[in-house]
Design a protein around this motif. Structure first.
Motif, PDB file in Angstrom:
ATOM      1  N   ILE A  17      -5.243  -1.912   7.732  1.00 30.46           N
ATOM      2  CA  ILE A  17      -5.255  -3.320   7.223  1.00 30.46           C
ATOM      3  C   ILE A  17      -6.104  -3.245   6.179  1.00 30.46           C
ATOM      4  CG2 ILE A  17      -5.563  -5.693   7.871  1.00 30.46           C
ATOM      5  CD1 ILE A  17      -4.488  -5.190  10.177  1.00 30.46           C
ATOM      6  N   ILE A  18      -7.359  -2.763   6.534  1.00 32.81           N
ATOM      7  CA  ILE A  18      -8.357  -2.796   5.311  1.00 32.81           C
ATOM      8  C   ILE A  18      -8.056  -1.883   3.709  1.00 32.81           C
ATOM      9  CG2 ILE A  18     -10.625  -1.635   4.720  1.00 32.81           C
ATOM     10  CD1 ILE A  18     -11.667  -2.584   7.769  1.00 32.81           C
ATOM     11  N   ASN A  21      -5.935  -4.401   2.476  1.00 39.20           N
ATOM     12  CA  ASN A  21      -5.743  -5.057   1.846  1.00 39.20           C
ATOM     13  C   ASN A  21      -6.782  -4.137   0.128  1.00 39.20           C
ATOM     14  OD1 ASN A  21      -5.590  -6.983   3.868  1.00 39.20           O
ATOM     15  ND2 ASN A  21      -7.206  -6.679   4.524  1.00 39.20           N
ATOM     16  N   ASP A  24      -4.076  -3.966  -1.948  1.00 33.63           N
ATOM     17  CA  ASP A  24      -3.243  -4.929  -2.896  1.00 33.63           C
ATOM     18  C   ASP A  24      -4.238  -5.333  -3.964  1.00 33.63           C
ATOM     19  OD1 ASP A  24      -1.748  -5.289  -1.215  1.00 33.63           O
ATOM     20  OD2 ASP A  24      -2.212  -6.908   0.112  1.00 33.63           O
ATOM     21  N   ASP A  25      -6.218  -5.132  -3.593  1.00 31.34           N
ATOM     22  CA  ASP A  25      -6.258  -5.291  -4.685  1.00 31.34           C
ATOM     23  C   ASP A  25      -7.061  -4.617  -6.212  1.00 31.34           C
ATOM     24  OD1 ASP A  25      -7.986  -7.582  -3.290  1.00 31.34           O
ATOM     25  OD2 ASP A  25     -10.352  -5.906  -2.377  1.00 31.34           O
ATOM     26  N   SER A  42      -1.360   3.095   3.906  1.00 30.70           N
ATOM     27  CA  SER A  42      -1.421   2.513   5.131  1.00 30.70           C
ATOM     28  C   SER A  42      -0.250   2.004   5.240  1.00 30.70           C
ATOM     29  CB  SER A  42      -1.967   0.583   4.109  1.00 30.70           C
ATOM     30  OG  SER A  42      -1.745  -0.046   5.170  1.00 30.70           O
ATOM     31  N   TYR A  56       1.954  -6.742   9.384  1.00 21.93           N
ATOM     32  CA  TYR A  56       1.223  -5.461   8.417  1.00 21.93           C
ATOM     33  C   TYR A  56       2.268  -4.379   7.568  1.00 21.93           C
ATOM     34  CZ  TYR A  56      -2.557  -8.542  10.335  1.00 21.93           C
ATOM     35  OH  TYR A  56      -3.619  -9.608  10.514  1.00 21.93           O
ATOM     36  N   SER A  59       4.339  -5.896   5.289  1.00 22.00           N
ATOM     37  CA  SER A  59       3.264  -6.101   4.082  1.00 22.00           C
ATOM     38  C   SER A  59       3.065  -5.511   3.076  1.00 22.00           C
ATOM     39  CB  SER A  59       2.400  -7.097   4.850  1.00 22.00           C
ATOM     40  OG  SER A  59       2.965  -8.141   5.043  1.00 22.00           O
ATOM     41  N   ASP A  63       4.086  -4.792  -0.185  1.00 20.84           N
ATOM     42  CA  ASP A  63       2.996  -4.170  -1.548  1.00 20.84           C
ATOM     43  C   ASP A  63       3.228  -3.387  -2.545  1.00 20.84           C
ATOM     44  OD1 ASP A  63       2.294  -6.747  -1.546  1.00 20.84           O
ATOM     45  OD2 ASP A  63       0.906  -6.258  -0.124  1.00 20.84           O
TER      46      ASP A  63
END
Length: 181
Positions: A17-18, A21, A24-25, A42, A56, A59, A63
């Motif tokens: 999950i990290i 994220n 996504d950044d 991920s 997740y 998601s 992405d």
């Protein structure tokens, strides 16, 4: 990320999950090679640990589709969006992030020369009310261009002004350059 990898291991769901994220950044910063690397790892780890059609995993897959799309890997994007859209429809059909998978599928179909499904955009608009404004603006922009709706284009512009990330700035520039008559 390195602390999570050391504490939990590289494929642990929390680490994944990290990593998502961080991916996504990179995606919203238009650092697409790094986004693909992080989101791909991920999505694979989350799918392995939690299943393909979980929040997740879906998601990350959605992405990842955008990272592929914006990097010009249109066939890979379409594949990711097809899998994501099917997974969202099956597991979480009313989740707002499904709107992004439908938007992505519409855009990837157009990019690959396939006939896109306008129903995807209408469904995405219906699901998008709980999205952050900048994501809703992306859905509104594509729907406005597809339907030639000036009011929807104005709403998209307003929502896209809500944050200055590079991806959103590029979408705002596209919205500002659009002429619907």
């Amino acid at each position: 990320l390195s602390a999570a990898e050391a504490t939990y291991g590289p494929k642990h769901p929390e680490t994944s999950i990290i990593r998502m994220n961080l991916g996504d950044d990179y995606l919203y910063g238009l650092e697409l090679d790094q986004a693909i690397e992080m989101l791909s790892a991920s999505e694979a780890a989350l799918t392995e640990s939690n299943g393909a059609n979980t929040l997740y995993s879906l998601s990350a897959r959605t992405d990842l589709g955008f990272a592929y799309l914006f990097s010009g890997r249109h066939a890979d994007a379409l594949s990711a969006f097809e899998r994501a859209a099917a997974g969202w429809a099956e597991a979480l059909p009313k989740h707002p992030t499904r709107a992004m998978a439908l938007l992505g599928r519409f855009q990837a179909m157009r990019a690959t020369g396939k006939t896109s499904a306008p129903d995807d955009l209408q469904t995405a608009l219906g699901l998008g009310g709980d999205l952050p404004p900048f994501e809703l603006g992306r859905v509104q922009l594509e729907a406005a261009l597809a339907t030639r709706d000036e009011k929807l284009l104005a709403a998209a512009r307003e929502n896209l002004k809500s944050i200055g990330l590079p991806l959103i700035a590029a979408e705002l520039k596209r919205a500002d350059g659009a002429a619907i008559r």
